[in-house]
Design an enzyme around this catalytic site. Sequence first.
Site, short mmCIF file in Angstrom:
data_model
loop_
_atom_site.label_atom_id
_atom_site.label_comp_id
_atom_site.label_asym_id
_atom_site.label_seq_id
_atom_site.Cartn_x
_atom_site.Cartn_y
_atom_site.Cartn_z
CE LYS A 33 1.02 -0.44 0.85
NZ LYS A 33 -0.06 0.50 0.67
CG PHE A 91 -4.70 4.02 -2.84
CD1 PHE A 91 -4.89 3.85 -4.20
CD2 PHE A 91 -4.08 3.01 -2.13
CE1 PHE A 91 -4.46 2.68 -4.84
CE2 PHE A 91 -3.66 1.83 -2.76
CZ PHE A 91 -3.84 1.67 -4.11
CG ASP A 139 -6.63 1.69 4.61
OD1 ASP A 139 -5.62 1.13 5.10
OD2 ASP A 139 -6.93 1.62 3.40
C1 LIG Z 1 -1.31 0.10 -0.13
C2 LIG Z 1 -2.60 0.45 0.45
C3 LIG Z 1 -3.72 -0.36 0.30
C4 LIG Z 1 -3.73 -1.59 -0.58
O1 LIG Z 1 -2.81 -2.57 -0.22
P1 LIG Z 1 -2.42 -3.71 -1.27
O2 LIG Z 1 -1.58 -4.65 -0.46
O3 LIG Z 1 -1.66 -3.04 -2.37
O4 LIG Z 1 -3.68 -4.32 -1.75
C5 LIG Z 1 -4.89 0.00 0.95
N1 LIG Z 1 -4.95 1.11 1.70
C6 LIG Z 1 -3.89 1.93 1.87
C7 LIG Z 1 -4.02 3.15 2.73
C8 LIG Z 1 -2.68 1.64 1.23
O5 LIG Z 1 -1.65 2.48 1.36
#
Ligand SMILES: *Cc1c(COP(=O)(O)O)cnc(C)c1O
Length: 399
Positions: A255, A141, A226
Amino acid sequence: MDRANKLIGLEERFGSHNYLPLPVVISKGKGAYVWDVKGRRYVDMLSAYSALNQGHNHPAIVAAMKRQLERVALTSRAFHNDRLGPFLERLCGVCGMDRALPMNSGAEAVETAIKAMRLWGYTKKGVAAGRAEIIVAEGNFHGRTTTIVGFSSDPGSREGFGPATPGFKTVPYGDASALAAAIGPDTAGVLLEPIQGEAGVRIPPPGYLTAVSEACRKAKVLLCFDEIQTGLGRTGRMFCWQHEGCKPDMMTLGKALSGGLYPVSALVGSDEVLGLFTPGTHGSTFGGNPLACAVGTAALDVIEDERLVERSAELGVYFLERLGGLRHPRIKEVRGLGLLCALEFREPIAKAFCKALMARGILAKDTHGTTVRFAPPLVVTKLQLEQAFETVRDALKEF
Ligand SMILES: *Cc1c(COP(=O)(O)O)cnc(C)c1O
């Protein structure tokens, strides 16, 4: 009809139905607690998917944000602002990286990483024009843009939004030899979550990240972790890859980079890659704005000042031990690292279980039918965690 139902009705009627929230309407938050419109208090065990590591409305971040709001909020990058330089310096210091490129949402940081890897592939590795390839993992994700959902393996995220952007190759998660075997002459980079959060807290086998990192170095391929969900203390280290000590070329952050008060994200990495962007090749109207930089700087300060990384490690061990002691025929597995924990059932009862928790004052979110994620703010107290655990134990009796 009561107020909560009225408000839910407005969302139903006037919103697009791209979410299916638990039926609770929150109107206030502080630390690990939130309150609904009826004044009922809950412990937030999701913390906005780890955007709230510092807790709701952390007073130091709120104060920094208010101070900055009195001065200037947005300049655009057409001009310099007096907050950007200090924020970038602070961020690079925390990450041990050379440069940072600020954006807003996590998905934008990932898009920036994809562009950076492709650019490096063409200019540094000598990949032929239009052929650069990026390796991703099954179950990933990374956000919701058309390019990103195009390489998702979740049909709900991907289907109906094609055609998918070409140039991505998917390998099984947790299998370093499969990944190494997938690397070819056109491979520019590898994009991986050190733990797959949205997939239900999938933790790869020990040594996986190190083996991937070695394969990338050998084949002259960039590695980007990520860390949007796992970073900034969530797993008991500042960054999740530090559990294995295999530093990547780049990381995406988002985040908790703002403590939940504002969208702030960034791609951080080596000079060799982030030095490749030139004026006009990438940007964002809001990226790097002074308000975001003031909030981001304060959010990083709170993580250090309140020793949230150590808290996450200690409380995570404690909470996981408590969860691990639960004996119930429907529980398949309990797993986690730091305060990123999951309880997996044998049957798809996770949503019903979250509703039972909600009725008892705990907010948690189900994922993939069978799994409940527990990721409270890192400022959560041991007592609050103990109460959360007892609530979980009580709610299990209904199942
Ligand atoms: C939440 C998340 C994203 C996307 O972040 P948004 O601010 O919702 O665009 C990308 N990668 C990971 C691992 C995430 O948990």
